[in-house]
Motif scaffolding. Structure first.
Motif, PDB file in Angstrom:
ATOM      1  N   VAL A   1     -30.495 -19.234  -2.665  1.00 35.74           N
ATOM      2  CA  VAL A   1     -29.551 -18.489  -3.486  1.00 35.74           C
ATOM      3  C   VAL A   1     -28.109 -18.663  -3.010  1.00 35.74           C
ATOM      4  O   VAL A   1     -27.173 -18.672  -3.810  1.00 35.74           O
ATOM      5  CB  VAL A   1     -29.936 -16.992  -3.529  1.00 35.74           C
ATOM      6  N   TRP A   2     -27.922 -18.821  -1.715  1.00 37.33           N
ATOM      7  CA  TRP A   2     -26.577 -18.838  -1.161  1.00 37.33           C
ATOM      8  C   TRP A   2     -26.052 -20.226  -0.878  1.00 37.33           C
ATOM      9  O   TRP A   2     -24.857 -20.444  -0.787  1.00 37.33           O
ATOM     10  CB  TRP A   2     -26.547 -18.062   0.169  1.00 37.33           C
TER      11      TRP A   2
ATOM     12  N   LYS B   1     -24.337 -12.886  -6.043  1.00 40.60           N
ATOM     13  CA  LYS B   1     -23.501 -12.782  -4.845  1.00 40.60           C
ATOM     14  C   LYS B   1     -22.930 -11.389  -4.673  1.00 40.60           C
ATOM     15  O   LYS B   1     -22.298 -11.094  -3.674  1.00 40.60           O
ATOM     16  CB  LYS B   1     -22.371 -13.812  -4.900  1.00 40.60           C
ATOM     17  N   ARG B   2     -23.138 -10.579  -5.678  1.00 41.81           N
ATOM     18  CA  ARG B   2     -22.573  -9.221  -5.610  1.00 41.81           C
ATOM     19  C   ARG B   2     -23.640  -8.214  -5.227  1.00 41.81           C
ATOM     20  O   ARG B   2     -23.581  -7.071  -5.625  1.00 41.81           O
ATOM     21  CB  ARG B   2     -21.959  -8.868  -6.971  1.00 41.81           C
ATOM     22  N   GLY B   3     -24.652  -8.666  -4.511  1.00 42.82           N
ATOM     23  CA  GLY B   3     -25.703  -7.752  -4.078  1.00 42.82           C
ATOM     24  C   GLY B   3     -26.887  -7.758  -5.014  1.00 42.82           C
ATOM     25  O   GLY B   3     -27.788  -6.948  -4.884  1.00 42.82           O
ATOM     26  N   GLY B   4     -26.893  -8.700  -5.978  1.00 47.08           N
ATOM     27  CA  GLY B   4     -27.975  -8.703  -6.973  1.00 47.08           C
ATOM     28  C   GLY B   4     -28.997  -9.813  -6.765  1.00 47.08           C
ATOM     29  O   GLY B   4     -29.816 -10.070  -7.646  1.00 47.08           O
ATOM     30  N   ALA B   5     -28.973 -10.461  -5.580  1.00 43.68           N
ATOM     31  CA  ALA B   5     -29.894 -11.583  -5.364  1.00 43.68           C
ATOM     32  C   ALA B   5     -31.353 -11.144  -5.495  1.00 43.68           C
ATOM     33  O   ALA B   5     -32.205 -11.899  -5.960  1.00 43.68           O
ATOM     34  CB  ALA B   5     -29.651 -12.203  -3.993  1.00 43.68           C
ATOM     35  N   GLY B   6     -31.626  -9.913  -5.106  1.00 47.07           N
ATOM     36  CA  GLY B   6     -32.991  -9.397  -5.167  1.00 47.07           C
ATOM     37  C   GLY B   6     -33.489  -9.184  -6.588  1.00 47.07           C
ATOM     38  O   GLY B   6     -34.657  -8.893  -6.809  1.00 47.07           O
ATOM     39  N   LEU B   7     -32.587  -9.329  -7.563  1.00 43.50           N
ATOM     40  CA  LEU B   7     -33.003  -9.144  -8.958  1.00 43.50           C
ATOM     41  C   LEU B   7     -33.614 -10.427  -9.524  1.00 43.50           C
ATOM     42  O   LEU B   7     -34.214 -10.419 -10.588  1.00 43.50           O
ATOM     43  CB  LEU B   7     -31.793  -8.749  -9.822  1.00 43.50           C
TER      44      LEU B   7
ATOM     45  N   GLY C   1     -40.628  -8.755  -1.781  1.00 43.16           N
ATOM     46  CA  GLY C   1     -39.225  -8.527  -2.101  1.00 43.16           C
ATOM     47  C   GLY C   1     -38.485  -9.781  -2.530  1.00 43.16           C
ATOM     48  O   GLY C   1     -37.601  -9.729  -3.366  1.00 43.16           O
ATOM     49  N   SER C   2     -38.862 -10.912  -1.965  1.00 41.13           N
ATOM     50  CA  SER C   2     -38.061 -12.095  -2.267  1.00 41.13           C
ATOM     51  C   SER C   2     -38.591 -12.849  -3.474  1.00 41.13           C
ATOM     52  O   SER C   2     -38.049 -13.872  -3.844  1.00 41.13           O
ATOM     53  CB  SER C   2     -38.033 -13.003  -1.046  1.00 41.13           C
TER      54      SER C   2
ATOM     55  N   TRP D   1     -37.178 -15.746  -7.341  1.00 38.94           N
ATOM     56  CA  TRP D   1     -36.852 -17.097  -6.899  1.00 38.94           C
ATOM     57  C   TRP D   1     -38.028 -18.052  -6.959  1.00 38.94           C
ATOM     58  O   TRP D   1     -37.849 -19.250  -7.148  1.00 38.94           O
ATOM     59  CB  TRP D   1     -36.252 -17.059  -5.500  1.00 38.94           C
TER      60      TRP D   1
ATOM     61  N   LEU E   1     -24.907 -11.878 -10.954  1.00 36.40           N
ATOM     62  CA  LEU E   1     -24.804 -10.772  -9.992  1.00 36.40           C
ATOM     63  C   LEU E   1     -25.269 -11.162  -8.593  1.00 36.40           C
ATOM     64  O   LEU E   1     -25.213 -10.353  -7.676  1.00 36.40           O
ATOM     65  CB  LEU E   1     -25.662  -9.593 -10.477  1.00 36.40           C
TER      66      LEU E   1
ATOM     67  N   THR F   1     -28.565 -11.723 -14.092  1.00 36.67           N
ATOM     68  CA  THR F   1     -28.933 -11.586 -12.680  1.00 36.67           C
ATOM     69  C   THR F   1     -28.304 -12.699 -11.842  1.00 36.67           C
ATOM     70  O   THR F   1     -27.892 -12.468 -10.712  1.00 36.67           O
ATOM     71  CB  THR F   1     -30.470 -11.602 -12.495  1.00 36.67           C
TER      72      THR F   1
END
Lengths: 249, 807
Positions: free
Chosen positions: B100-101, B577-583, B402-403, B586, B575, B572
């Protein structure tokens, strides 16, 4: 001048040039890091603004200021330095990460730090979160369970002059009894449950924040508040504005 | 002159080793990385075959005169690279969680893909060359190739019971090397000496001289085991391996493991000392120290999973997923009168019941406890008795949940049919209790609720809401499904249990809205609102409008962990990079990436080289010929993939299913291909062509299976494993036999009418196979396996139409 002297001279000249070059590069790095850091803070501020009321309130100026002061590049391995001011988590070795600056800002903000606060941190990691808190509170106590991380963080925080941060290697589950109660507790390591001793060591009126989710993707933040009456309440706080049903923005 | 029998035997060995390597790599990568690499591996193997076909076609004039040398060298290189590429592949610093990053991770992923492609390329070169150079014996070589592959698939599963994965890898390398040695006598003397020297060095290195640590697992530092081992004073007590997983027992004396998911924030009690058991370096389960003093287990009453015990007195309990025995212990703590527990991996049962029995307080020796090794659905299906409580334990790790890396894991535990089965085995007033990690915004909890609602409706319940209750802590939710309506007294107990532990009631019959979201406060009472909507007549609209896929899973579409919706991706992703990676889910996107990779690699390595050849057939004919082999590639793999998935439920584990279905399809398809010549002689020139007849047979058998397999599986799932495997092979045989024919029939026709086009036929077929692996899974996730099978039938029928007239 014999050939040996020539070689020595040329060598010395090259070394001098290298050192000059290095110091110039280092100064250039410093100034470019500062610029990058200020961009990073602006990005964090923007994201917090976009998240709006999911956070309850905007990120305090003091928290953003602290983010603008702490040199994140000092807290990451050399291989990651050039990404230090990207607003993302970075691996710091030993299977650990340095949190995303935005999440650090939100967590710090949720603790509502005050200059007289005594704060406990479970999971020192690189020491970045402790450093951010350092300028906002009176004293930070921080516990780490991974030995090399604990030693590196201790040395780093000392070198950088964060005198009001005390670290130790050990079990965070039982908090740090001799310095309890704490005005706030920040848990940066994941756990299957909130350790009851930590709840006990939280001062009435105190706050605890725990990020929920994997190392690279925080899903939300768990905020626990102990009321003046000693009652425990908790909130799940999303880092982004997201409504799970379409058509309900 | 190369002796034919040596070639046949060498081909057999290479094919055995190649398929063994394919299955072993799935295991190895599940240990060092995550499960979804399985799809990548199958597609890699096929890519190797496709690409080598192309190379042989292009370099035939050079390679053919040196057949024995090239075969022996390729075998040797296969042997070397299968070990070396594993060592190199796991040194690529790929981190799936960081995708993601960091876009660079995609480059690393491609690197892994290309590294593991190499050994398959060499294996395929041996077989492809044998087929090309010994034309007169094509059918025999093809048969030995498929027979070897079939036996190799079965062999590796047996080997994994007896050997560590690393030694299994060595064994496969020795097999490939033996093939190389077998071909040596036919190599010219001068080169033979050097070749034999290289072979000797390889044997010595493989057996004795591999550098220290080369084959040690380099497990992702972000998996549970790696994380645990970072902690001060932790140590691995024991490590065991079987085809079901690598099981590692870890002790942490200084900072003990304290696993208690969903423990109340009000509790004063703590879990006692625990040993952690990691399966494939993740999915932590614990053995809790028990000294006979129930007081030490008080914490077990302060988790959401304890809810059913407040409503049942001395219940007869069935636990699905015994793991390290925590739920068995909890049942004893809560006074269960009889406990049946099922655990898939017999190693786990042995660890708790024997190896660490003293630590676990001889838990499994208690008269009330019976622990069975087996798969949960199958076990329930063959029970004639009824239970007061069926409990599905929380066995997956939170980080995996979670991931979103579980997206591609098929699970028959949480399907509508599964819940119906559990309900059938409940006493009146009995309960099904399922505890899951809670994710916000809710996914698992609402999908499970929707599943239970649908299962109750299917069993004829008019008001399912009267039989459902859902509570949550900050990180777990527990759903109760009652056989019959909840009584007022039970509802009172649910409320009191939750209130005293600061758990939120998310749903119970006639729950007032004001009672939701009191203790652990969400931005909105999402779960209560969701549960209410799912019970109302606007359930369909709610599911449609929900930004995650919470449509109940079925046996036909068993992807409970799949919550991904394309329509939500733009939001999603923005979002992330704004704390929404968990949405973002993957795992699903990695599947898409694998598909894209397969497409690109297939084009570059198979099709582009073929394009470089001079044009050798007219456009229209080329298109039709190409389409025939292209379509066949998709059709074969779609059926095979669908059967692997369908048989997971019957054979109880993905790995058994892969081994049995692959073996079956390969061996019987091989026989079919051998028979195809006779079929052509008998029918072609008649009213119906041989392909038409074969496709009609494939269609007939497949349609019968689509209708009958669920019924057959349900009836025979309780049989002993050996009988189930035999039955599976018996079912696969006629279908695979027929499916083995269209390809060689087409090739023979080409040989007669347009021999120059043969490389294209191989290439297009290989390319389609490579792509179809990921594509079949994607289609199954979206539309279900039946749809994939029906699509394959459509493709077979179109193939018959394409070949009907002269090519």
């Amino acid at each position: 001048m014999n050939s040996c002297q020539k070689i020595c001279q040329v060598g010395a000249g090259a070394l001098l040039a290298l050192l000059l070059g290095l110091s110039w590069t280092s100064r250039a790095d410093e100034s470019s890091f500062a610029a990058e850091r200020s961009d990073m803070v602006a990005e964090v501020e923007l994201y917090a603004l976009l998240a709006g009321d999911t956070m309850g309130e905007a990120v305090a100026e003091s928290v953003l200021a602290s983010l603008g002061i702490v040199e994140r590049h000092e807290f990451v391995p050399d291989t990651q330095k050039r990404f230090a001011y990207e607003n993302r988590p970075l691996p710091i070795g030993h299977g650990q990460t340095i949190s995303q600056p935005y999440i650090v800002a939100l967590m710090t903000n949720l603790l509502e730090p005050d200059k007289d606060d005594i704060v406990l941190e479970i999971g020192t990691g690189s020491g970045y979160q402790a450093a951010i808190l350092s300028g906002l509170v009176k004293q930070v106590y921080s516990i780490e369970i991974v030995p090399p991380l604990a030693h590196e963080a201790e040395a780093r925080l000392e070198r950088l002059g964060y005198d009001n941060v005390t670290t130790r290697l050990g079990d965070g589950y039982y908090g740090w009894e001799e310095h309890a109660p704490f005005d706030s507790i920040v848990v940066t390591a994941a756990a299957s449950h909130v350790p009851p001793p930590l709840v006990k060591q939280l001062r009435p009126g105190g706050r605890m924040v725990i990020p929920v989710g994997g190392r690279f993707m925080t899903q939300q933040l768990l905020l626990i508040e102990k009321t003046e009456q000693g009652e425990v309440k908790s909130w799940q706080i999303a880092a982004v504005r997201f409504v799970p049903l379409t058509g309900e923005h | 002159m190369t002796q034919l029998r040596f070639v046949l035997l060498a081909t057999f060995l290479i094919s055995s080793a190649a398929i063994g390597y394919e299955i072993l790599l799935m295991r190895l990568l599940s240990i060092v990385q995550w499960h979804h690499f399985a799809y990548m591996i199958i597609s890699l193997a096929l890519l190797g075959y496709g690409a080598s076909g192309t190379v042989i076609a292009l370099g035939r004039r050079v390679l053919e005169p040196r057949f024995a040398l090239v075969f022996a060298t390729s075998g040797l290189l296969f042997s070397v690279t299968m070990v070396a590429c594993f060592a190199i592949g796991q040194r690529v610093p790929f981190n799936a969680l960081e995708i993601v990053w960091n876009p660079r991770q995609l480059i690393y992923l491609t690197g892994i893909y290309l590294v593991f492609f190499v050994p398959f390329f060499f294996a395929a070169s041996c077989v492809g060359l044998a087929l090309t150079c010994l034309k007169a014996h094509i059918s025999r070589i093809y048969f030995f190739d498929l027979l070897g592959a079939g036996i190799g698939a079965a062999m590796i599963v047996v080997a994994l019971f007896l050997l560590s994965p690393q030694n299994a890898l060595r064994l496969l390398a020795v097999l490939a090397l033996s093939a190389s040695v077998l071909m040596s006598p036919a190599v010219p003397l001068l080169i033979r000496k050097r070749l034999m020297l290289a072979q000797g060095v390889c044997v010595a290195v493989l057996l004795f001289g591999l550098p220290q640590g080369w084959l040690d697992f380099r497990i992702s530092p972000f998996k549970g085991l790696s994380q645990a081992l970072q902690v001060i004073d932790t140590k691995v007590l024991a490590q065991y391996s079987n085809p079901l997983g690598l099981v590692t027992v870890v002790e942490s004396p200084t900072i003990p493991f304290r696993d208690a998911p969903g423990l109340s924030l009000n509790t004063q009690s703590e879990p006692p000392e625990q040993l952690a058991i990691f399966t494939d370096a993740d999915a932590m389960s614990v053995i809790t120290r028990y000294d006979g003093n129930l007081e030490s287990l008080a914490y077990m009453d302060d988790v959401t999973a304890a809810l059913p015990y407040q409503l049942l007195d001395g219940p007869r309990v069935l636990i699905l997923g015994a793991g390290g025995g925590t739920d068995v212990l909890s049942a004893l703590y809560h006074g269960a009168r009889e406990i049946d527990a099922v655990e898939l991996n017999p190693l786990m049962r042995k660890l708790v019941g024997e190896t660490y029995a003293d630590f676990a307080g001889h838990l499994y020796e208690d008269d009330r406890v019976n622990v069975h090794a087996g798969e949960a659905r199958g076990f329930v299906a063959r029970q004639s008795g009824h239970y007061d409580l069926i409990q599905i334990a929380l066995l997956d790790s939170f980080s995996a949940s979670g991931s979103g890396v579980q997206t591609l894991n098929e699970s028959y535990l949480y399907t509508i049919e599964g819940v119906e089965e559990y309900l059938r085995h409940l006493e009146p007033g009995g309960m099904l209790a399922i505890t899951r990690w809670l994710r916000i915004p809710p996914r698992d909890s609402l999908k499970l609720f929707a599943t239970a609602v649908e299962a109750l409706r299917r069993t004829g319940v008019d008001a399912p809401g009267r039989q459902l209750a859902l509570i949550r802590s900050w990180n777990t939710s527990t759903l109760l499904v009652r056989n019959g309506e909840f009584t007022a007294q039970e509802i009172g107990s649910i409320r009191e249990f939750s209130r005293s532990r600061s758990f939120d009631t998310a749903f119970y019959p006639s729950m007032p809205a004001g009672e939701a979201n009191r203790y652990n406060i969400l931005a909105e009472p999402y779960i209560f609102e969701g549960a209410t909507a799912l019970l109302s007549d606007r359930a369909g609209v709610f599911i449609e409008r929900y930004k995650f896929d919470i449509t109940p899973a079925t046996d036909n579409r068993p992807y409970f962990f799949h919550y991904f919706k394309w329509s939500s991706l733009p939001e999603t992703f923005a979002l992330r990079k704004r704390g929404g990676a968990g949405l973002i889910e993957w795992g699903y996107l990695i599947l898409i990436a694998t598909l894209a990779q397969a497409l690109v690699a297939g084009v570059v390595l198979i099709l582009v080289p073929l394009l470089l050849r001079k044009r050798d057939a007219q456009g229209g004919r080329r298109a039709r010929m190409g389409s025939y082999f292209f379509v066949l590639g998709f059709a074969f793999m779609f059926v095979e993939m669908a059967f692997i998935q369908k048989f997971i439920l019957f054979l109880s584990h993905p790995l058994y299913s892969v081994a049995v279905v692959l073996s079956g399809f390969l061996v019987f398809a091989g026989m079919g291909s051998g028979y195809s010549t006779r079929l052509v002689q008998r029918f072609d020139g008649g009213k119906y062509s041989s392909v038409t007849i074969v496709v009609a047979a494939i269609s007939g058998i497949t349609l019968i299976y689509v209708l009958l397999l669920p019924e057959l599986f349900a009836r025979f799932v309780g049989l002993p494993d050996a009988l189930k495997v035999s039955l599976a092979l018996f079912l696969i045989a006629p279908l695979a036999f027929c499916m083995g024919m269209p390809f060689p029939i087409g090739l023979n026709r080409l040989a007669e009418e347009a021999a120059d086009f043969i490389p294209w036929a191989w290439g297009l077929n290989g390319f389609a196979s490579v792509v179809s692996v990921s594509l079949a899974t994607l289609l199954a996730i979206e539309f279900g396996f039946t749809a994939v099978v029906l699509l394959a039938l459509g493709l077979y029928i179109s193939a018959a139409a394409l070949i009907k007239s002269k090519l």
